[in-house]
Design a protein around this motif. Structure first.
Motif, PDB file in Angstrom:
ATOM      1  N   ALA A  64      12.862   1.950  24.627  1.00  0.00           N
ATOM      2  CA  ALA A  64      13.377   3.537  23.111  1.00  0.00           C
ATOM      3  C   ALA A  64      14.201   2.996  22.375  1.00  0.00           C
ATOM      4  O   ALA A  64      13.607   4.238  21.171  1.00  0.00           O
ATOM      5  N   LYS A  65      14.148   1.619  21.853  1.00  0.00           N
ATOM      6  CA  LYS A  65      14.745   1.833  20.383  1.00  0.00           C
ATOM      7  C   LYS A  65      13.287   1.715  19.224  1.00  0.00           C
ATOM      8  O   LYS A  65      13.342   1.970  18.737  1.00  0.00           O
ATOM      9  N   GLN A  68      12.425   4.729  18.706  1.00  0.00           N
ATOM     10  CA  GLN A  68      13.241   5.527  17.864  1.00  0.00           C
ATOM     11  C   GLN A  68      13.596   4.997  16.245  1.00  0.00           C
ATOM     12  O   GLN A  68      13.634   6.003  15.320  1.00  0.00           O
ATOM     13  N   HIS A  99      21.738   8.725  28.183  1.00  0.00           N
ATOM     14  CA  HIS A  99      20.428   9.479  27.974  1.00  0.00           C
ATOM     15  C   HIS A  99      20.478   9.853  26.257  1.00  0.00           C
ATOM     16  O   HIS A  99      20.817  10.603  26.742  1.00  0.00           O
ATOM     17  N   ILE A 101      17.760  10.004  23.305  1.00  0.00           N
ATOM     18  CA  ILE A 101      16.337   9.997  23.090  1.00  0.00           C
ATOM     19  C   ILE A 101      16.487  12.057  22.987  1.00  0.00           C
ATOM     20  O   ILE A 101      15.745  11.632  21.770  1.00  0.00           O
ATOM     21  N   ASN A 104      19.026  13.394  20.826  1.00  0.00           N
ATOM     22  CA  ASN A 104      18.559  12.943  19.144  1.00  0.00           C
ATOM     23  C   ASN A 104      17.405  13.571  18.043  1.00  0.00           C
ATOM     24  O   ASN A 104      17.764  13.886  17.618  1.00  0.00           O
TER      25      ASN A 104
END
Ligand code: B1M
Length: 209
Positions: A64-65, A68, A99, A101, A104
């Motif tokens: 996930a990082k 992003q 959550h 992601i 965003n």
């Protein structure tokens, strides 16, 4: 190139994600293609593996990082507005849900479509949404939920808005993987969107612009 991005997200290799995303953009690839068929496609595979117990929370977080970091490179391409925003939106992931992601991405695309955005973050209680609606002049409230167990918080927030006489002050939009049009209708939301691009279209429709 898209496969390289996808693979780098899968491996959680942040540097490679950044490198290949930049290369794809420099090579003239469309921002939406890089996002949908590279970054999100990689995260989809992570999701499938998570579901099958092939990877666990730490690996998912690392991916996930990395994803992003790729999104951060795309963001300036989305956000190219004039001076005047077309409306103000409040966004948040509902209570009980961490959550962020998808939320965003929706927020980034709303900003890209020239909405002014107040992002309340994750695990946002109905009260916090209410406070934000009360204090500002937001035209739209956007709620995201990725868990079936947290979807009820959307209903609670809409009910609180009604109980406090604030329902007509703001249009409410809901979305997130388990959310459906039927659910949105059943809780009295003004709109449901299945993905970020649709969320932008629906937000514009709600403001008739
Ligand atoms: Co979670 N997780 N997770 N997780 N996680 C899911 C959602 C799950 C489907 C995995 C699975 O089992 N298959 C499952 C939910 C099952 C369910 O309830 N139906 C699940 C679970 C169970 C959990 C935990 C309970 C696991 C545990 O602890 N045992 C736990 C819950 C923690 C909590 O929130 N309280 C948990 C934790 C986590 C991590 C922290 C490890 C991490 C989150 C990291 C973060 O967000 N910063 C994580 C992740 C990453 C996932 C998966 C793998 C990926 C989600 C994601 O980011 N997708 C996910 C499996 C999956 O989805 N395949 C899973 C990419 C993103 C771009 O898509 O968020 O769907 P998405 O957003 C889309 C659309 O949905 C839409 O637009 C976006 C872009 O187009 N959209 C909107 C989103 N919000 C919108 C709002 C709108 C409109 C559209 O408003 C108008």
């Amino acid at each position: 190139m898209l496969n390289k991005i996808k693979d780098a997200v899968l491996k959680g290799d942040r540097e490679a994600v950044v490198k290949f995303t930049k290369q794809a953009m420099d090579g003239g690839m469309g921002v939406k293609t890089v996002m949908d068929d590279g970054l999100i496609a990689g995260m989809d595979v992570v999701g499938q593996r998570f579901k099958a117990n092939e990877v666990f929370i730490p690996e998912v977080l690392i991916s996930a990082k990395a994803m992003q970091a790729g999104m951060a490179i795309l963001e300036p391409q989305f956000v190219k507005c004039g001076i005047k925003p077309i409306g103000r939106a409040i966004i948040g992931t509902v209570k009980g849900d961490l959550h962020d992601i998808g939320k965003n991405i929706v927020g980034m695309m709303l900003k890209g479509a020239c909405f002014e955005l107040e992002d309340l973050g994750i695990d946002v209680s109905p009260q916090k949404f209410i406070d934000a609606v009360r204090k500002g002049d937001a035209a739209i409230l956007v709620m995201s939920s990725l868990l079936t167990t947290s979807m009820g918080a959307m209903k609670d927030t809409i009910k609180s808005l009604k109980d406090l006489g604030l329902r007509d002050k703001v249009k409410v939009m809901v979305g997130g993987a388990p959310v459906t049009q039927g659910f949105a209708d059943s809780i009295g939301a003004d709109a449901y969107a299945k993905d970020a691009a649709t969320a932008v279209d629906k937000a514009k429709e709600l403001l008739r612009c």
